[in-house]
Design a protein around this motif. Sequence first.
Motif, PDB file in Angstrom:
ATOM      1  N   ILE A  45       0.923  -1.186  -0.057  1.00 27.74           N
ATOM      2  CA  ILE A  45       0.100   0.273   0.132  1.00 27.74           C
ATOM      3  C   ILE A  45       0.722   1.726   0.185  1.00 27.74           C
ATOM      4  O   ILE A  45       1.980   1.151   1.061  1.00 27.74           O
ATOM      5  N   SER A  46       0.249   2.629  -0.694  1.00 25.61           N
ATOM      6  CA  SER A  46       1.319   3.361  -0.908  1.00 25.61           C
ATOM      7  C   SER A  46       1.527   4.213   0.387  1.00 25.61           C
ATOM      8  O   SER A  46       0.284   4.328   0.979  1.00 25.61           O
ATOM      9  N   THR A  47       2.314   5.110   0.351  1.00 24.04           N
ATOM     10  CA  THR A  47       2.342   6.438   1.528  1.00 24.04           C
ATOM     11  C   THR A  47       1.168   7.019   1.105  1.00 24.04           C
ATOM     12  O   THR A  47       0.208   6.883   2.189  1.00 24.04           O
ATOM     13  N   ALA A  48       0.290   7.560   0.525  1.00 21.19           N
ATOM     14  CA  ALA A  48      -1.224   8.637   0.154  1.00 21.19           C
ATOM     15  C   ALA A  48      -2.340   6.921   0.426  1.00 21.19           C
ATOM     16  O   ALA A  48      -2.797   7.635   1.205  1.00 21.19           O
ATOM     17  N   SER A  49      -2.465   5.828   0.445  1.00 23.94           N
ATOM     18  CA  SER A  49      -2.743   5.217   0.689  1.00 23.94           C
ATOM     19  C   SER A  49      -3.150   5.017   1.795  1.00 23.94           C
ATOM     20  O   SER A  49      -4.063   4.950   2.683  1.00 23.94           O
ATOM     21  N   GLN A  50      -1.810   4.934   1.989  1.00 20.90           N
ATOM     22  CA  GLN A  50      -1.695   4.661   3.834  1.00 20.90           C
ATOM     23  C   GLN A  50      -2.302   5.906   5.194  1.00 20.90           C
ATOM     24  O   GLN A  50      -2.938   5.727   5.695  1.00 20.90           O
ATOM     25  N   LEU A  51      -2.223   7.101   4.445  1.00 24.95           N
ATOM     26  CA  LEU A  51      -2.532   8.116   5.236  1.00 24.95           C
ATOM     27  C   LEU A  51      -4.497   8.601   4.980  1.00 24.95           C
ATOM     28  O   LEU A  51      -5.158   8.495   6.429  1.00 24.95           O
ATOM     29  N   LEU A  52      -4.566   8.063   3.730  1.00 25.91           N
ATOM     30  CA  LEU A  52      -6.762   8.207   3.549  1.00 25.91           C
ATOM     31  C   LEU A  52      -7.149   7.294   4.367  1.00 25.91           C
ATOM     32  O   LEU A  52      -7.551   7.373   4.589  1.00 25.91           O
ATOM     33  N   ALA A  53      -6.228   6.133   4.629  1.00 24.08           N
ATOM     34  CA  ALA A  53      -6.825   4.540   5.223  1.00 24.08           C
ATOM     35  C   ALA A  53      -6.797   5.474   7.119  1.00 24.08           C
ATOM     36  O   ALA A  53      -7.921   4.907   7.317  1.00 24.08           O
ATOM     37  N   GLY A  54      -5.395   5.716   7.208  1.00 26.06           N
ATOM     38  CA  GLY A  54      -6.006   6.541   8.956  1.00 26.06           C
ATOM     39  C   GLY A  54      -6.779   7.520   9.011  1.00 26.06           C
ATOM     40  O   GLY A  54      -7.811   7.378  10.002  1.00 26.06           O
ATOM     41  N   GLY A  55      -6.886   8.447   7.774  1.00 27.09           N
ATOM     42  CA  GLY A  55      -7.401   9.653   7.805  1.00 27.09           C
ATOM     43  C   GLY A  55      -8.846   9.130   8.013  1.00 27.09           C
ATOM     44  O   GLY A  55      -9.953   9.572   9.110  1.00 27.09           O
ATOM     45  N   ILE A  56      -9.264   8.133   6.917  1.00 24.84           N
ATOM     46  CA  ILE A  56     -10.961   8.080   6.390  1.00 24.84           C
ATOM     47  C   ILE A  56     -11.283   6.908   8.212  1.00 24.84           C
ATOM     48  O   ILE A  56     -12.593   7.481   8.696  1.00 24.84           O
ATOM     49  N   ALA A  57     -10.812   6.526   8.763  1.00 22.89           N
ATOM     50  CA  ALA A  57     -11.117   5.277   9.859  1.00 22.89           C
ATOM     51  C   ALA A  57     -11.184   5.640  11.132  1.00 22.89           C
ATOM     52  O   ALA A  57     -11.626   6.241  11.697  1.00 22.89           O
ATOM     53  N   GLY A  58      -9.592   7.202  11.566  1.00 25.44           N
ATOM     54  CA  GLY A  58     -10.042   7.936  12.437  1.00 25.44           C
ATOM     55  C   GLY A  58     -11.532   8.930  12.291  1.00 25.44           C
ATOM     56  O   GLY A  58     -12.128   8.875  13.589  1.00 25.44           O
ATOM     57  N   ALA A  59     -11.808   9.451  11.534  1.00 25.40           N
ATOM     58  CA  ALA A  59     -13.043  10.397  10.932  1.00 25.40           C
ATOM     59  C   ALA A  59     -14.072   9.219  11.459  1.00 25.40           C
ATOM     60  O   ALA A  59     -14.811   9.621  11.903  1.00 25.40           O
ATOM     61  N   MET A 119     -10.733   0.285   4.413  1.00 27.15           N
ATOM     62  CA  MET A 119      -9.875   0.931   3.591  1.00 27.15           C
ATOM     63  C   MET A 119      -8.349   0.208   2.630  1.00 27.15           C
ATOM     64  O   MET A 119      -8.356   0.539   1.880  1.00 27.15           O
ATOM     65  N   LYS A 120      -7.801  -0.435   4.131  1.00 31.31           N
ATOM     66  CA  LYS A 120      -6.372  -1.038   2.977  1.00 31.31           C
ATOM     67  C   LYS A 120      -7.336  -1.761   1.580  1.00 31.31           C
ATOM     68  O   LYS A 120      -6.115  -2.252   1.135  1.00 31.31           O
ATOM     69  N   ARG A 121      -8.058  -2.471   2.462  1.00 27.24           N
ATOM     70  CA  ARG A 121      -8.213  -3.457   1.185  1.00 27.24           C
ATOM     71  C   ARG A 121      -8.692  -3.113  -0.206  1.00 27.24           C
ATOM     72  O   ARG A 121      -8.652  -3.862  -1.133  1.00 27.24           O
ATOM     73  N   ILE A 122      -9.173  -2.006  -0.018  1.00 22.25           N
ATOM     74  CA  ILE A 122      -9.538  -1.326  -0.801  1.00 22.25           C
ATOM     75  C   ILE A 122      -9.157  -0.774  -1.550  1.00 22.25           C
ATOM     76  O   ILE A 122      -8.233  -0.299  -2.741  1.00 22.25           O
ATOM     77  N   LEU A 123      -7.710  -0.512  -1.236  1.00 26.64           N
ATOM     78  CA  LEU A 123      -6.618   0.604  -2.021  1.00 26.64           C
ATOM     79  C   LEU A 123      -5.280  -0.234  -2.657  1.00 26.64           C
ATOM     80  O   LEU A 123      -4.661   0.656  -3.242  1.00 26.64           O
ATOM     81  N   ARG A 124      -5.540  -1.474  -1.532  1.00 25.65           N
ATOM     82  CA  ARG A 124      -4.512  -2.181  -2.322  1.00 25.65           C
ATOM     83  C   ARG A 124      -3.849  -2.827  -3.598  1.00 25.65           C
ATOM     84  O   ARG A 124      -5.764  -2.876  -3.012  1.00 25.65           O
ATOM     85  N   PRO A 125      -4.345  -2.690  -4.340  1.00 25.59           N
ATOM     86  CA  PRO A 125      -4.023  -3.517  -5.146  1.00 25.59           C
ATOM     87  C   PRO A 125      -4.571  -4.910  -5.867  1.00 25.59           C
ATOM     88  O   PRO A 125      -3.349  -6.093  -5.298  1.00 25.59           O
ATOM     89  N   ARG A 126      -5.431  -5.417  -6.186  1.00 22.65           N
ATOM     90  CA  ARG A 126      -5.374  -7.096  -6.319  1.00 22.65           C
ATOM     91  C   ARG A 126      -5.777  -7.740  -4.937  1.00 22.65           C
ATOM     92  O   ARG A 126      -5.634  -8.932  -4.437  1.00 22.65           O
ATOM     93  N   SER A 127      -6.205  -6.636  -3.963  1.00 23.01           N
ATOM     94  CA  SER A 127      -6.638  -6.560  -2.463  1.00 23.01           C
ATOM     95  C   SER A 127      -7.367  -7.672  -2.168  1.00 23.01           C
ATOM     96  O   SER A 127      -7.272  -8.797  -1.112  1.00 23.01           O
ATOM     97  N   TRP A 128      -8.449  -7.783  -3.288  1.00 24.63           N
ATOM     98  CA  TRP A 128      -9.497  -8.855  -2.935  1.00 24.63           C
ATOM     99  C   TRP A 128      -9.526 -10.245  -3.648  1.00 24.63           C
ATOM    100  O   TRP A 128     -10.222 -10.870  -3.478  1.00 24.63           O
ATOM    101  N   ASP A 129      -8.600 -10.505  -4.454  1.00 19.93           N
ATOM    102  CA  ASP A 129      -7.911 -12.246  -5.450  1.00 19.93           C
ATOM    103  C   ASP A 129      -7.637 -12.942  -3.814  1.00 19.93           C
ATOM    104  O   ASP A 129      -7.605 -12.801  -3.012  1.00 19.93           O
ATOM    105  N   GLY A 130      -8.298 -14.761  -4.820  1.00 18.02           N
ATOM    106  CA  GLY A 130      -8.637 -15.068  -3.591  1.00 18.02           C
ATOM    107  C   GLY A 130      -9.717 -14.732  -2.636  1.00 18.02           C
ATOM    108  O   GLY A 130      -9.334 -16.135  -1.829  1.00 18.02           O
ATOM    109  N   LEU A 131      -9.911 -14.283  -2.075  1.00 16.04           N
ATOM    110  CA  LEU A 131     -11.593 -14.264  -1.100  1.00 16.04           C
ATOM    111  C   LEU A 131     -12.491 -14.551  -1.321  1.00 16.04           C
ATOM    112  O   LEU A 131     -13.043 -14.649  -2.495  1.00 16.04           O
TER     113      LEU A 131
END
Length: 359
Positions: free
Chosen positions: A57-71, A347-359
């Motif tokens: 997960i990229s830095t921008a995605s990490q920051l976005l996921a953390g911010g949304i989770a906290g809010a 949010m991490k699963r949404i923002l990470r490429p191919r995060s839902w593969d195999g589920l």
Amino acid sequence: MQPHAGDAQIAGVVGGAHRALASAIDDRPNSNNEASSPGAMQEGQVRPVVVRAPSQISTASQLLAGGIAGAFSKTCTAPLARLTILFQVQGMRSASGAVLSSPSILKEASRISREEGFRAFWKGNGVTIVHRLPYSSINFFAYEQYKMHLRRIMGIDGDQESLGVGMGTRLLAGGGAGITAASLTYPLDLVRTRLAAQTKDMYYKGITHALITITKDEGFWGLYKGMGTTLMGVGPNIAINFCVYETLKSMWVAKRSDVSPAIVSLACGSFAGICSSTATFPIDLVRRRMQLEGAGGKAKVYKHGLSGTFKEIITKEGLFGLYRGILPEYYKVIPSVGIVFMTYEFMKRILRPRSWDGL
């Protein structure tokens, strides 16, 4: 591409923050990443230890996921957060020498609903969201960065660290992250407190109006009133959160690896939140009152600095006065931790490429 934030991602609360539930889940081996299949192993052979690749997960995605989770977490627990603030500042509204009534959650909740309406439970939540997005993002990211640099300075490689050294790096990194995030977003925290503390008298009409009015009435530095006390509290608060959570989680997983990672994370995170709130609540109460000094053109209540404020509260309200509002704060910790963990993982699963593969 270089991995960001090491081998694990983090999420936290307030109050406000802990290591993300995702790290507990993602670190578990499964059929998609095992080094060798069971069928290829000889009888009696020890299964090799499996190490997953770091999250990409990229830095921008990490920051976005953390911010949304906290809010989102703050929005869900806003009614309890407002009750906590109202109880904390109750002593400032009492006439000199008046006997304060014991805090009652049901009584105060009924008053808010009757006099201000149901939506008033979320009064000040708009600025809470505006504040929590950058605060949580900076907090999560800064913690992992500080910890990574501390480990590098101390020459720690992988997970080869003693319990004492591990707790030390977590305390330092957590304290530094909390101070960094609070310093950069403080004016929004002050505005949030003033909006949430308003009852029937609406002196501040919104975020922009509050920022302009405070600057006009109290000067630019009025936006940073009580910041010293805030930094005194937020540093230890975040440090205790991260340290207690990660230490308990590592000890629990080492002894009971069969327990669900979600249960481990929620249990350890909730206990860490209770510990940090209990340890730093008196400082948090004093900072709230200092943030409200001079609000709406009112005269100052406490005129003798930090130590004088502590002494005056204890004299007028007793030792319990420093913990006025701790009950709704406790009630807020457990759901807040659970919500922020689940939201951050989603949010991490949404923002990470191919995060839902195999589920």
